[in-house]
Scaffold this active site. Structure first.
Site, mmCIF file in Angstrom:
data_model
loop_
_atom_site.group_PDB
_atom_site.id
_atom_site.type_symbol
_atom_site.label_atom_id
_atom_site.label_comp_id
_atom_site.label_asym_id
_atom_site.label_seq_id
_atom_site.Cartn_x
_atom_site.Cartn_y
_atom_site.Cartn_z
ATOM 1 N N ARG A 58 -20.212 -4.704 -12.197
ATOM 2 C CA ARG A 58 -20.042 -3.615 -13.177
ATOM 3 C C ARG A 58 -20.413 -2.279 -12.541
ATOM 4 O O ARG A 58 -21.022 -1.407 -13.166
ATOM 5 C CB ARG A 58 -20.866 -3.865 -14.435
ATOM 6 C CG ARG A 58 -20.497 -5.159 -15.149
ATOM 7 C CD ARG A 58 -21.237 -5.299 -16.466
ATOM 8 N NE ARG A 58 -20.944 -6.577 -17.104
ATOM 9 C CZ ARG A 58 -19.905 -6.812 -17.889
ATOM 10 N NH1 ARG A 58 -19.042 -5.847 -18.128
ATOM 11 N NH2 ARG A 58 -19.724 -7.999 -18.428
ATOM 12 N N ARG A 62 -19.817 2.310 -18.086
ATOM 13 C CA ARG A 62 -20.290 3.296 -19.057
ATOM 14 C C ARG A 62 -21.639 3.912 -18.727
ATOM 15 O O ARG A 62 -22.071 4.832 -19.426
ATOM 16 C CB ARG A 62 -20.330 2.674 -20.450
ATOM 17 C CG ARG A 62 -21.173 1.423 -20.602
ATOM 18 C CD ARG A 62 -21.084 0.888 -22.025
ATOM 19 N NE ARG A 62 -21.835 -0.348 -22.200
ATOM 20 C CZ ARG A 62 -21.321 -1.554 -22.071
ATOM 21 N NH1 ARG A 62 -20.042 -1.676 -21.742
ATOM 22 N NH2 ARG A 62 -22.058 -2.631 -22.259
ATOM 23 N N ARG A 71 -13.232 7.658 -21.074
ATOM 24 C CA ARG A 71 -13.063 6.745 -22.201
ATOM 25 C C ARG A 71 -12.957 7.469 -23.541
ATOM 26 O O ARG A 71 -12.445 6.895 -24.514
ATOM 27 C CB ARG A 71 -14.215 5.742 -22.236
ATOM 28 C CG ARG A 71 -14.139 4.703 -21.157
ATOM 29 C CD ARG A 71 -13.101 3.620 -21.498
ATOM 30 N NE ARG A 71 -13.682 2.690 -22.471
ATOM 31 C CZ ARG A 71 -13.294 2.570 -23.726
ATOM 32 N NH1 ARG A 71 -12.319 3.331 -24.190
ATOM 33 N NH2 ARG A 71 -13.872 1.707 -24.538
ATOM 34 N N ASP A 109 -10.238 -6.122 -15.764
ATOM 35 C CA ASP A 109 -10.989 -7.007 -16.652
ATOM 36 C C ASP A 109 -10.493 -8.424 -16.458
ATOM 37 O O ASP A 109 -9.295 -8.643 -16.174
ATOM 38 C CB ASP A 109 -10.806 -6.587 -18.117
ATOM 39 C CG ASP A 109 -11.815 -7.260 -19.033
ATOM 40 O OD1 ASP A 109 -12.933 -6.731 -19.163
ATOM 41 O OD2 ASP A 109 -11.503 -8.334 -19.580
ATOM 42 N N TYR A 190 -12.880 -17.908 -23.795
ATOM 43 C CA TYR A 190 -12.477 -16.728 -24.554
ATOM 44 C C TYR A 190 -11.211 -17.002 -25.364
ATOM 45 O O TYR A 190 -11.089 -16.568 -26.525
ATOM 46 C CB TYR A 190 -12.227 -15.552 -23.615
ATOM 47 C CG TYR A 190 -13.465 -14.798 -23.214
ATOM 48 C CD1 TYR A 190 -14.160 -14.012 -24.133
ATOM 49 C CD2 TYR A 190 -13.940 -14.841 -21.905
ATOM 50 C CE1 TYR A 190 -15.297 -13.302 -23.766
ATOM 51 C CE2 TYR A 190 -15.077 -14.135 -21.524
ATOM 52 C CZ TYR A 190 -15.751 -13.369 -22.463
ATOM 53 O OH TYR A 190 -16.869 -12.670 -22.098
#
Length: 356
Positions: A58, A62, A71, A109, A190
């Protein structure tokens, strides 16, 4: 982590950081800039190096104000699907922390694979990824598109390839560029659960109640993932990683049946095409399977998490390779607890030095 003395050097590096001009877009896959820092690649190949390379999972995200600014006007998957935005976000940490990071990892992703296979995936603020129409029963696999005539992984995920190629040029050879995919069990979880889960009860119920269907789905995901990784290398990725994020939700027996064979399949297929490209697997929480990952797959690097002593992991892997009569080197990567980032510079520095 740098010492107090080296902090001045680090700040100097930031003052003279590369520009990494993101324009114009460049999709030429034949004339990449020469690589100037190959420390990560040499380490991943098992070579003796002057120090441990530094990169972060990561790495782009953010925590960076420049990422948050992008974003504000761009939905998460729009960033992934727009090569110039994906490139910009990928190079942001390299630009900000010039000379402190030894690799860039493409901004994408793991759930682009379910999207490519026909499922809708939304990134919901405060909730994370959501799949509005998950695969609740084996019959729902009929909604997947990967076996339809004309289906092409390369066509569906060409935007990732373009982002990789453009980013290689923008990086100017400053550091190598990593690609990645999610592993089959994690993606299946998922796709069945419809998002994250505390128990993964529905996905695990599939494994036990519908093992044949589960193996079919896992195999189909593995084939898409392998083709995708092969394409990522062709597009410019200089090393690739497979993230089995939910490995620890499986016990040893179920991991051996429903995860390990598909990790091995992916590695074998990619190595058949790109034998010299380093491959890493991160089976989070599955330290019980270190020996199998080392001896039954072709991965060059095994990432370990913070729940196992690296020295113990090193001994177990080496003994397993010796017992199997395998003379290859398997590199271990990790295992800093990410919550140490909240512990302050002294704690981060101490634990990082211990890890290295």
């Amino acid at each position: 982590m740098p010492s107090e003395a080296s902090a001045t050097v680090a700040q100097s590096a930031l003052d003279t950081k590369p520009v990494f001009n993101p324009t114009p877009l460049n999709f030429d896959t034949h004339n990449f800039p020469a690589l100037r820092n190959d420390l990560y690649l040499r380490t991943a190949r098992g070579e003796q190096t002057e120090r441990a390379p530094v990169w972060c999972m990561r790495q782009a995200g953010r925590y960076l104000p420049e990422f948050r600014a992008i974003r504000v006007e761009n939905e998460f998957f729009r960033v992934c699907r727009t090569p110039e935005l994906a490139t910009e976000v990928t190079v942001q940490p390299i630009r900000r922390y010039a000379e402190l990071l030894d690799a860039a990892i493409i901004f994408s992703d793991i759930l682009v694979i379910p999207q490519a296979m026909g499922l809708e995936v939304e990134m919901v603020p405060g909730k994370g990824p959501q799949l509005p129409q998950p695969l609740r029963t084996p019959a729902d696999m009929a909604r997947l598109t990967d076996q339809l005539p004309g289906f092409s992984v390369d066509t569906e995920l060409d935007y990732v390839y373009k982002a990789l190629t453009n980013t290689r040029h923008v990086l100017q050879g400053h550091v190598p560029l990593l690609g990645f995919v999610g592993a089959p069990w994690t993606l299946m979880a998922y796709m069945v659960e419809g998002g994250g889960s505390k128990t993964f009860a529905q996905a695990k119920a599939w494994l036990f109640a519908h093992p044949a269907a589960a193996h079919e789905l896992l195999g189909r995901i593995a084939d898409v993932a392998a083709t995708f990784l092969i394409g990522q290398v062709r597009a410019g990725a200089q090393a690739v990683q497979v993230f089995e994020s939910w490995a620890g939700e499986l016990g040893p027996r179920d991991f051996a049946e429903f995860s390990l064979p598909y990790l091995a399949r992916i590695a074998a297929r990619v190595k058949a095409v790109w034998p010299d490209v380093p491959m890493t697997v991160f089976a989070k929480g599955a330290h019980y399977a270190l020996e199998q990952l080392a001896t039954e797959t072709a991965f060059d690097v095994i990432s370990i998490d913070w729940t196992i002593d690296p020295a113990v992991a090193r001994t177990r892997v080496d003994r397993a390779l010796e017992a199997a009569g395998q003379r290859r080197t398997v590199v271990l990567q990790g295992n800093l607890d990410p919550t140490l980032l909240f512990g302050g510079p002294d704690a981060i520095r101490q634990r990082t030095q211990e890890m290295c």
